[in-house]
Motif scaffolding. Structure first.
Motif, PDB file in Angstrom:
ATOM      1  N   PRO A   1       0.827  -1.217   0.000  1.00 63.98           N
ATOM      2  CA  PRO A   1       0.000   0.000   0.000  1.00 63.98           C
ATOM      3  C   PRO A   1       0.858   1.263   0.000  1.00 63.98           C
ATOM      4  O   PRO A   1       1.928   1.306   0.621  1.00 63.98           O
TER       5      PRO A   1
ATOM      6  N   CYS B   1      -7.438  -0.355  -0.570  1.00 65.31           N
ATOM      7  CA  CYS B   1      -6.219  -0.877   0.063  1.00 65.31           C
ATOM      8  C   CYS B   1      -4.978  -0.038  -0.228  1.00 65.31           C
ATOM      9  O   CYS B   1      -3.941  -0.235   0.414  1.00 65.31           O
ATOM     10  N   GLY B   2      -5.043   0.863  -1.218  1.00 66.14           N
ATOM     11  CA  GLY B   2      -3.904   1.735  -1.513  1.00 66.14           C
ATOM     12  C   GLY B   2      -2.826   1.109  -2.363  1.00 66.14           C
ATOM     13  O   GLY B   2      -1.716   1.644  -2.442  1.00 66.14           O
ATOM     14  N   ARG B   3      -3.126   0.003  -3.033  1.00 68.96           N
ATOM     15  CA  ARG B   3      -2.130  -0.649  -3.889  1.00 68.96           C
ATOM     16  C   ARG B   3      -2.346  -0.272  -5.354  1.00 68.96           C
ATOM     17  O   ARG B   3      -3.483  -0.105  -5.805  1.00 68.96           O
TER      18      ARG B   3
ATOM     19  N   CYS C   1     -10.649  -5.482  -5.511  1.00 64.11           N
ATOM     20  CA  CYS C   1      -9.678  -5.597  -4.417  1.00 64.11           C
ATOM     21  C   CYS C   1      -9.889  -6.895  -3.639  1.00 64.11           C
ATOM     22  O   CYS C   1     -11.006  -7.227  -3.248  1.00 64.11           O
TER      23      CYS C   1
ATOM     24  N   SER D   1     -10.399   3.868   4.700  1.00 65.13           N
ATOM     25  CA  SER D   1      -8.968   3.736   4.415  1.00 65.13           C
ATOM     26  C   SER D   1      -8.263   5.083   4.296  1.00 65.13           C
ATOM     27  O   SER D   1      -7.059   5.181   4.507  1.00 65.13           O
TER      28      SER D   1
ATOM     29  N   TYR E   1      -7.812   6.706   1.498  1.00 69.77           N
ATOM     30  CA  TYR E   1      -7.233   6.902   0.174  1.00 69.77           C
ATOM     31  C   TYR E   1      -8.212   7.623  -0.745  1.00 69.77           C
ATOM     32  O   TYR E   1      -9.432   7.430  -0.664  1.00 69.77           O
TER      33      TYR E   1
END
Length: 256
Positions: free
Chosen positions: A162, A198-200, A208, A219, A221
């Motif tokens: 992430p 999740c920030g990936r 996700c 999250s 984001y």
């Protein structure tokens, strides 16, 4: 399994590794090779022939005809196509393409919200090492970096993890008394598609598998983590040298 020696000279063999790049598009979708080729040809405008070969699973090989084009693409990496990140790796003699690791990619990260007395190269190095593999801190000197309202740090990010949104800076007076904490934010230049849950990088929140929708709502984001490109105030670009086999770092630009 039997062994075989292919070291003998062959008139048909030619080392083209210094003119090749191996790359992978980080997306769960299989993209059209011809469409990708047309997009990159139009953006890169190579001075000579560029051959793009597919090796399956969104992995490709670029074969350039001139080293100038090879250097330009690495100098201006990372790139994205249709919003999807391209992770580039130089090809070296003897390397097997199926063994390539496409985890690492260089980015410029802006660090916003630091107190003025923390705007220094050494603090930038500390933050950069926390982010990932530090490449450089944009600085013309080792003193206070007041040329911008933020620190600008070049790092190689592990794109399987992430993105870090920032950190809370604990402060104290010279006498040791606690001061109000400061929220420091990271903003990533030329960031391609990433998951808001999740920030990936490499997928969106509809696909996700790392976090639930419920947890993803909190999250933090969003688009605030993205920012535009700013002009480099340090040494000029265009001086890329071919790296050793162990790894490489390059200055970057993104294509959208």
């Amino acid at each position: 399994m039997e062994t075989l020696d292919l070291s003998e000279e062959c008139d048909e063999c030619e080392d083209v590794s210094e003119l090749c790049l191996v790359w992978k598009i980080l997306t769960p979708k299989i993209l059209n090779r011809i469409a990708i080729s047309n997009i990159l040809q139009s953006v890169w405008k190579p001075r000579s022939q560029l051959v793009i070969s597919s090796w399956g699973d969104n992995v490709y090989v670029f074969q350039f005809s001139k080293s100038e084009d090879w250097c330009k693409v690495l100098d201006e990496a990372p790139w994205s196509v249709m919003g999807n990140l391209l992770v580039l790796q130089p090809l070296h003699l003897g390397m097997v393409i199926s063994n390539f690791d496409f985890c690492w990619c260089p980015f410029w990260v802006q660090v916003h919200g630091l107190p003025l007395d923390k705007m220094a190269k050494k603090h930038g190095e500390t933050i950069g090492n926390r982010l990932s593999k530090l490449i450089e801190v944009e600085a013309l000197s080792d003193g206070l970096l007041v040329g911008r309202s933020f620190l600008r740090i070049r790092v190689e990010l592990d794109v399987t993890k992430p993105l870090l949104q920032g950190f809370i800076l604990h402060q104290r007076t010279q006498s040791g008394e606690p001061m109000a904490n400061v929220r420091v934010l990271h903003k990533y230049e030329k960031l391609s598609n990433f998951c808001y849950d999740c920030g990936r990088i490499g997928h969106n929140d509809t696909s996700c598998k790392f976090i639930s929708k419920v947890d993803g709502v909190n999250s933090g984001y969003g688009l605030a983590i993205c920012t535009g490109v700013v002009k480099h105030i340090g040494a000029p670009y265009g001086n890329f040298q071919r790296p050793p086999v162990e790894g490489w770092n390059a200055d970057s630009l993104i294509c959208r």
